[in-house]
Write a protein that holds these residues in place. Structure first.
Motif, PDB file in Angstrom:
ATOM      1  N   PHE A 178       2.350  -2.410  -7.682  1.00 15.73           N
ATOM      2  CA  PHE A 178       3.392  -2.078  -8.252  1.00 15.73           C
ATOM      3  C   PHE A 178       3.409  -1.950  -9.792  1.00 15.73           C
ATOM      4  CE2 PHE A 178       7.947  -1.700  -9.758  1.00 15.73           C
ATOM      5  CZ  PHE A 178       8.559  -0.983  -8.664  1.00 15.73           C
ATOM      6  N   GLY A 179       2.522  -2.690 -10.215  1.00 13.78           N
ATOM      7  CA  GLY A 179       2.145  -2.644 -11.737  1.00 13.78           C
ATOM      8  C   GLY A 179       1.621  -1.250 -12.026  1.00 13.78           C
ATOM      9  N   ALA A 180       0.947  -0.636 -11.154  1.00 19.51           N
ATOM     10  CA  ALA A 180       0.278   0.729 -10.987  1.00 19.51           C
ATOM     11  C   ALA A 180       1.422   1.718 -11.080  1.00 19.51           C
ATOM     12  CB  ALA A 180      -0.925   1.088  -9.964  1.00 19.51           C
ATOM     13  N   VAL A 181       2.207   1.320 -10.313  1.00 22.62           N
ATOM     14  CA  VAL A 181       3.550   2.357 -10.258  1.00 22.62           C
ATOM     15  C   VAL A 181       4.182   2.543 -11.695  1.00 22.62           C
ATOM     16  CG1 VAL A 181       5.771   2.679  -9.394  1.00 22.62           C
ATOM     17  CG2 VAL A 181       3.982   2.138  -7.647  1.00 22.62           C
ATOM     18  N   VAL A 182       4.429   1.203 -12.180  1.00 22.50           N
ATOM     19  CA  VAL A 182       5.118   1.198 -13.543  1.00 22.50           C
ATOM     20  C   VAL A 182       4.270   1.735 -14.533  1.00 22.50           C
ATOM     21  CG1 VAL A 182       5.783  -0.343 -15.395  1.00 22.50           C
ATOM     22  CG2 VAL A 182       6.284  -0.925 -12.936  1.00 22.50           C
ATOM     23  N   ILE A 183       2.744   1.774 -14.597  1.00 21.66           N
ATOM     24  CA  ILE A 183       1.861   2.407 -15.627  1.00 21.66           C
ATOM     25  C   ILE A 183       2.249   3.930 -15.211  1.00 21.66           C
ATOM     26  CG2 ILE A 183      -0.298   2.997 -16.061  1.00 21.66           C
ATOM     27  CD1 ILE A 183      -0.871  -0.007 -15.338  1.00 21.66           C
ATOM     28  N   GLN A 184       2.303   4.307 -14.105  1.00 18.90           N
ATOM     29  CA  GLN A 184       2.405   6.134 -13.998  1.00 18.90           C
ATOM     30  C   GLN A 184       3.871   6.334 -14.535  1.00 18.90           C
ATOM     31  OE1 GLN A 184      -0.535   7.231 -13.575  1.00 18.90           O
ATOM     32  NE2 GLN A 184      -0.111   8.444 -11.448  1.00 18.90           N
ATOM     33  N   LEU A 199       0.892  -1.072  -0.150  1.00 14.79           N
ATOM     34  CA  LEU A 199      -0.135   0.027   0.076  1.00 14.79           C
ATOM     35  C   LEU A 199       0.852   1.164   0.008  1.00 14.79           C
ATOM     36  CD1 LEU A 199      -2.930  -0.880   2.418  1.00 14.79           C
ATOM     37  CD2 LEU A 199      -2.939  -0.959  -0.081  1.00 14.79           C
ATOM     38  N   TRP A 200       2.087   1.158   0.388  1.00 13.27           N
ATOM     39  CA  TRP A 200       3.014   2.222   0.365  1.00 13.27           C
ATOM     40  C   TRP A 200       3.397   2.856  -0.986  1.00 13.27           C
ATOM     41  CZ3 TRP A 200       3.283   5.014   4.335  1.00 13.27           C
ATOM     42  CH2 TRP A 200       3.175   4.513   5.918  1.00 13.27           C
ATOM     43  N   ASN A 201       3.124   1.958  -2.036  1.00  5.98           N
ATOM     44  CA  ASN A 201       3.221   2.267  -3.502  1.00  5.98           C
ATOM     45  C   ASN A 201       1.914   3.371  -3.644  1.00  5.98           C
ATOM     46  OD1 ASN A 201       5.411   0.684  -4.383  1.00  5.98           O
ATOM     47  ND2 ASN A 201       3.804  -1.067  -4.222  1.00  5.98           N
ATOM     48  N   ILE A 202       0.842   3.606  -3.060  1.00  3.70           N
ATOM     49  CA  ILE A 202      -0.225   4.553  -3.415  1.00  3.70           C
ATOM     50  C   ILE A 202       0.315   5.818  -3.269  1.00  3.70           C
ATOM     51  CG2 ILE A 202      -2.431   5.371  -2.841  1.00  3.70           C
ATOM     52  CD1 ILE A 202      -3.034   2.229  -1.964  1.00  3.70           C
ATOM     53  N   PRO A 203       1.086   6.276  -2.248  1.00  3.85           N
ATOM     54  CA  PRO A 203       1.332   7.634  -2.587  1.00  3.85           C
ATOM     55  C   PRO A 203       2.402   7.990  -3.552  1.00  3.85           C
ATOM     56  CG  PRO A 203       1.699   6.824   0.164  1.00  3.85           C
ATOM     57  CD  PRO A 203       1.340   5.610  -0.921  1.00  3.85           C
ATOM     58  N   LEU A 204       3.032   6.943  -3.783  1.00  2.00           N
ATOM     59  CA  LEU A 204       4.063   7.171  -5.130  1.00  2.00           C
ATOM     60  C   LEU A 204       3.188   7.202  -6.225  1.00  2.00           C
ATOM     61  CD1 LEU A 204       7.134   7.246  -6.348  1.00  2.00           C
ATOM     62  CD2 LEU A 204       6.750   4.750  -6.233  1.00  2.00           C
ATOM     63  N   ILE A 205       2.507   6.611  -6.423  1.00  4.56           N
ATOM     64  CA  ILE A 205       1.396   6.792  -7.699  1.00  4.56           C
ATOM     65  C   ILE A 205       0.706   8.048  -7.563  1.00  4.56           C
ATOM     66  CG2 ILE A 205      -0.785   5.809  -8.773  1.00  4.56           C
ATOM     67  CD1 ILE A 205       0.153   3.150  -7.480  1.00  4.56           C
ATOM     68  N   ILE A 206       0.186   8.619  -6.412  1.00  2.00           N
ATOM     69  CA  ILE A 206      -0.536   9.898  -6.364  1.00  2.00           C
ATOM     70  C   ILE A 206       0.533  11.092  -6.589  1.00  2.00           C
ATOM     71  CG2 ILE A 206      -1.564  11.432  -4.909  1.00  2.00           C
ATOM     72  CD1 ILE A 206      -3.006   9.001  -3.708  1.00  2.00           C
ATOM     73  N   ARG A 207       1.676  10.823  -6.085  1.00  2.00           N
ATOM     74  CA  ARG A 207       2.785  12.007  -6.127  1.00  2.00           C
ATOM     75  C   ARG A 207       3.134  12.087  -7.799  1.00  2.00           C
ATOM     76  NH1 ARG A 207       8.231  10.870  -3.691  1.00  2.00           N
ATOM     77  NH2 ARG A 207       8.812  10.289  -5.843  1.00  2.00           N
ATOM     78  N   ILE A 208       3.568  11.154  -8.350  1.00  2.00           N
ATOM     79  CA  ILE A 208       3.480  11.255  -9.836  1.00  2.00           C
ATOM     80  C   ILE A 208       2.720  11.725 -10.489  1.00  2.00           C
ATOM     81  CG2 ILE A 208       4.294   9.647 -11.890  1.00  2.00           C
ATOM     82  CD1 ILE A 208       5.510   7.607  -9.929  1.00  2.00           C
ATOM     83  N   GLY A 209       1.353  11.326 -10.244  1.00  2.00           N
ATOM     84  CA  GLY A 209       0.236  11.896 -11.055  1.00  2.00           C
ATOM     85  C   GLY A 209      -0.012  13.262 -10.767  1.00  2.00           C
ATOM     86  N   ARG A 210       0.264  13.712  -9.506  1.00  2.00           N
ATOM     87  CA  ARG A 210       0.079  15.219  -9.165  1.00  2.00           C
ATOM     88  C   ARG A 210       1.134  16.025  -9.878  1.00  2.00           C
ATOM     89  NH1 ARG A 210      -1.376  14.975  -2.910  1.00  2.00           N
ATOM     90  NH2 ARG A 210      -3.439  14.726  -3.149  1.00  2.00           N
ATOM     91  N   ARG A 211       2.505  15.403 -10.079  1.00  2.00           N
ATOM     92  CA  ARG A 211       3.670  16.432 -10.482  1.00  2.00           C
ATOM     93  C   ARG A 211       3.416  16.258 -12.026  1.00  2.00           C
ATOM     94  NH1 ARG A 211       9.021  14.130  -8.104  1.00  2.00           N
ATOM     95  NH2 ARG A 211       8.148  12.352  -9.341  1.00  2.00           N
ATOM     96  N   ARG A 212       2.952  15.055 -12.554  1.00  2.00           N
ATOM     97  CA  ARG A 212       2.867  14.845 -14.086  1.00  2.00           C
ATOM     98  C   ARG A 212       4.420  14.589 -14.380  1.00  2.00           C
ATOM     99  NH1 ARG A 212      -1.783  14.629 -15.008  1.00  2.00           N
ATOM    100  NH2 ARG A 212      -3.474  16.314 -14.666  1.00  2.00           N
ATOM    101  N   SER A 213       5.374  13.896 -13.680  1.00  2.00           N
ATOM    102  CA  SER A 213       6.564  13.829 -13.853  1.00  2.00           C
ATOM    103  C   SER A 213       7.314  12.320 -13.048  1.00  2.00           C
ATOM    104  CB  SER A 213       7.423  14.653 -13.651  1.00  2.00           C
ATOM    105  OG  SER A 213       8.860  14.455 -13.892  1.00  2.00           O
TER     106      SER A 213
END
Length: 82
Positions: free
Chosen positions: A71-77, A15-29
């Motif tokens: 982690f698949g969601a992280v890779v997609i982001q 679940l600690w991947n969720i903040p990373l997924i959100i952060r990438i989305g917010r920064r768009r980078s």
């Protein structure tokens, strides 16, 4: 009791991947994350998945499934915002 704690940890750890997924989305980078690293980790998780699914160890099974999904969601982001 030990197995219950292990199953809870197996679900909570990815679940600690969720903040990373959100952060990438917010920064768009995703420039601060290595594409090679994220894909390499994901490939290793996919290669471990059959072992996790066929294991009698519930903790390993739950961790394998939840980790591949999140982690698949992280890779997609990472790929999406590359």
């Amino acid at each position: 009791m030990i197995e219950t704690i292990g199953v809870i940890a197996a679900v909570v750890l990815p679940l600690w991947n969720i903040p990373l997924i959100i952060r990438i989305g917010r920064r768009r980078s995703s420039k601060d994350l290595s594409l090679w690293w994220t894909v390499g980790v994901f490939v290793c998780l996919l290669l471990m998945l059959p072992s996790g699914l066929t294991s009698t160890d519930l903790v390993f099974k739950v961790f394998s499934v939840v980790n591949v999904i999140l982690f698949g969601a992280v890779v997609i982001q990472v790929i999406r915002y590359r």
